[in-house]
Write a protein that holds these residues in place. Structure first.
Motif, PDB file in Angstrom:
ATOM      1  N   VAL A 129       1.098  64.972  35.382  1.00 43.09           N
ATOM      2  CA  VAL A 129       2.312  65.604  35.908  1.00 43.09           C
ATOM      3  C   VAL A 129       2.376  65.480  37.424  1.00 43.09           C
ATOM      4  O   VAL A 129       3.423  65.183  37.988  1.00 43.09           O
ATOM      5  CB  VAL A 129       2.363  67.087  35.489  1.00 43.09           C
ATOM      6  N   GLU A 130       1.241  65.680  38.092  1.00 34.94           N
ATOM      7  CA  GLU A 130       1.250  65.639  39.557  1.00 34.94           C
ATOM      8  C   GLU A 130       1.577  64.248  40.069  1.00 34.94           C
ATOM      9  O   GLU A 130       2.321  64.082  41.042  1.00 34.94           O
ATOM     10  CB  GLU A 130      -0.097  66.103  40.115  1.00 34.94           C
ATOM     11  N   LEU A 156       2.231  60.767  31.699  1.00 40.31           N
ATOM     12  CA  LEU A 156       1.723  62.142  31.718  1.00 40.31           C
ATOM     13  C   LEU A 156       0.432  62.285  30.919  1.00 40.31           C
ATOM     14  O   LEU A 156      -0.367  63.203  31.179  1.00 40.31           O
ATOM     15  CB  LEU A 156       2.780  63.098  31.153  1.00 40.31           C
ATOM     16  N   LEU A 157       0.213  61.395  29.968  1.00 39.20           N
ATOM     17  CA  LEU A 157      -1.006  61.452  29.158  1.00 39.20           C
ATOM     18  C   LEU A 157      -2.234  60.951  29.910  1.00 39.20           C
ATOM     19  O   LEU A 157      -3.363  61.152  29.441  1.00 39.20           O
ATOM     20  CB  LEU A 157      -0.818  60.618  27.884  1.00 39.20           C
ATOM     21  N   LEU A 158      -2.024  60.303  31.052  1.00 39.32           N
ATOM     22  CA  LEU A 158      -3.151  59.776  31.817  1.00 39.32           C
ATOM     23  C   LEU A 158      -3.786  60.890  32.645  1.00 39.32           C
ATOM     24  O   LEU A 158      -3.127  61.469  33.519  1.00 39.32           O
ATOM     25  CB  LEU A 158      -2.679  58.663  32.756  1.00 39.32           C
ATOM     26  N   ILE A 191       9.855  64.475  30.472  1.00 42.19           N
ATOM     27  CA  ILE A 191       8.596  64.496  29.714  1.00 42.19           C
ATOM     28  C   ILE A 191       8.605  63.404  28.663  1.00 42.19           C
ATOM     29  O   ILE A 191       7.617  62.683  28.480  1.00 42.19           O
ATOM     30  CB  ILE A 191       8.385  65.876  29.068  1.00 42.19           C
ATOM     31  N   TYR A 192       9.730  63.249  27.992  1.00 42.75           N
ATOM     32  CA  TYR A 192       9.795  62.218  26.947  1.00 42.75           C
ATOM     33  C   TYR A 192       9.782  60.818  27.550  1.00 42.75           C
ATOM     34  O   TYR A 192       9.064  59.934  27.088  1.00 42.75           O
ATOM     35  CB  TYR A 192      11.047  62.433  26.094  1.00 42.75           C
ATOM     36  N   ARG A 193      10.581  60.615  28.609  1.00 41.11           N
ATOM     37  CA  ARG A 193      10.670  59.281  29.217  1.00 41.11           C
ATOM     38  C   ARG A 193       9.330  58.825  29.779  1.00 41.11           C
ATOM     39  O   ARG A 193       8.921  57.677  29.599  1.00 41.11           O
ATOM     40  CB  ARG A 193      11.715  59.285  30.335  1.00 41.11           C
TER      41      ARG A 193
END
Length: 482
Positions: A100-101, A93-95, A86-88
């Motif tokens: 996530v998918e 992930l914000l897009l 999640i951090y890397r």
């Protein structure tokens, strides 16, 4: 290290490399176990990823002397990502359109990059950084100094060493959580099927015609999408073959173009950033295909003009029903593929290190570089004609040579006659006709020039075998090679 000498240093260096590889493997296993404690049991790897990781027989994944392979991060059954992922990949992930998918699919995908050069450098670096599950790199060449202006994945310290090793180490330094598979050989019909079948997506980052046909045919036979890019001079292009109804390479080019139309960077040059631009776009297309996000360049081709900073997208036709490879009635088999001679089909070599040499002249019309050097040392009157393009002549030249490019030689024959007369007037034996020698970069254009000159009334014209390349190899090692 005061008495062990070079042998002792090599032993210590090897031991350090082994220990670092073991430490890296332990760090990865620790992080994986910590993630499992946080979020539960890890989900099983995708079949495609497992095939790419386990199916390759090279035994070179990982690259450390301990032989350890990188361990790929898995998603937990709940669908959440481990904290370090999640951090890397937080900016991914914000897009909303990726999220996530998208990262999940990318992590479970496997991509083979064919070529670790100007195009392959940004492709491999970005796919590694973005978190592709398995990244395979295939290349049989070693790093050379003249690669570095465009092949940004390599460092000066790797000159003379394997490109695959250099590229894998650079990718591993960016992201140790992905699996890297190193193929330390050139892709050929005899090994392509075995290698390509282990991956979901193939990226063609090569620079020669026979390999382009071979990779495309292989991807059709194995039903793999192909991200194809090319860069030459100040221009580049990009498309996606054999995916979502898009054509294969043979659909567009059933017959190879003339050899004269197929130039390479080693012949025509390339501005270093141009393959970088195209390579970045190839990485983007590979990610789009892997994650099913956005619209890949299927049935479309991107054309890039660096000088005008223009990008055009042109529509290309779909798969041809009469294509000999992907058409409805194609009978091309994997067995035929393995026996197919792509160099003969295209009349060009796969490697620029085996540039074909012409043989247009009899031996009596040619001299070697060493013979020409002996003639210079004796002080024999002569005129040296350099028929390379003017911008080549500005790079380097032999002393007291006259530059008339082959392309304008016929119209410049009066200038050549004047120069020969001036040479005769200034020589000690002014009644003796000076010799005329012709040189080019590699000894091909000079033969064509000698043919022309002899037809136009210069019977003494002789070719210098191998051109300036041979001069640098056989006569003057300090002469600049390019």
């Amino acid at each position: 290290m005061d008495g062990g000498g070079g042998g002792r240093r090599e032993v210590v260096a090897g031991e350090l490399e082994r220990l670092r590889a073991e430490r890296q493997e332990l760090d990865i296993r620790i992080r994986l176990l910590e993630s499992e404690l946080e979020a539960g049991s890890a989900a099983p790897a995708s079949p495609a990823g497992e095939d790419a990781a386990a199916g390759v027989e090279d035994g070179l994944c990982g690259g450390g002397s301990g032989g350890a392979c990188q361990t790929r991060r898995e998603f937990v059954e709940s669908g959440a990502l481990p904290a370090d992922m999640i951090y890397r990949y937080s900016r991914h992930l914000l897009l909303p359109d990726f999220g996530v998918e998208g990262q999940r699919k990318l992590s479970r995908s496997s991509v083979l990059v064919v070529g670790a050069g100007g195009l392959g450098s940004p492709v491999a670096l970005y796919l590694a950084a973005c978190g592709v599950g398995v990244l395979g790199i295939v290349d049989g060449d070693d790093v050379e100094l003249n690669n570095l202006h465009r092949q940004i994945i390599h460092k000066e310290a790797y000159v003379g060493r394997s490109k695959v090793k250099s590229a894998a180490d650079a990718c591993r330094a960016i992201n140790s959580s992905i699996k890297l598979v190193e193929h330390h050989h050139t892709l050929k019909p005899s090994n392509a099927l075995e290698i390509v079948r282990k991956y979901d997506i193939v990226v063609d980052a090569t620079d020669n015609l026979p390999t382009r046909y071979m990779i495309s045919d292989c991807c059709v036979l194995l039903n793999k999408p192909l991200i194809s890019g090319a860069a030459l001079g100040l221009e580049g292009q990009l498309t996606v073959y054999h995916h979502n109804g898009s054509p294969c390479y043979r659909c567009l080019f059933p017959n190879p173009p003339p050899v004269a139309a197929c130039q390479r960077c080693s012949d025509s040059g390339v501005l270093g950033v141009v393959p970088g631009v195209i390579g970045c776009l190839q990485a983007l297309e590979a990610i789009k295909v892997a994650t099913d996000v956005g619209e890949p360049l299927c049935g479309r081709m991107l054309l890039f003009d660096a000088l005008s900073a223009r990008i055009r997208i042109v529509k290309i036709r779909g798969s041809s029903p009469v294509c000999t490879i992907c058409g409805e009635k194609s009978v091309f088999t994997q067995e035929e593929f393995q026996k197919f001679d792509y160099e003969k089909f295209t009349e060009s070599p796969m490697s620029d290190k085996s540039t074909p040499s012409l043989s247009l002249l009899p031996d009596s019309a040619r001299v070697t570089c060493t013979e020409y050097k002996r003639m210079i040392d004796k002080g024999e009157p002569h005129l040296l004609l350099d028929v390379r393009p003017a911008h080549h002549f500005q790079i380097t030249s032999l002393p007291q040579s006259l530059n008339i490019p082959l392309s304008v030689l016929e119209e410049k024959l009066p200038l050549l006659e004047i120069s020969l007369k001036e040479t005769m007037d200034t020589s000690a034996a002014s009644d003796e006709q000076p010799s005329l020698y012709v040189v080019c970069r590699r000894g091909n254009d000079s033969q064509s020039a000698v043919q022309l000159l002899r037809e136009k009334g210069f019977p003494s014209a002789k070719d210098i075998v191998g051109g300036l390349q041979s001069w640098a190899q056989d006569v003057d090692p300090d002469f600049p090679a390019y």
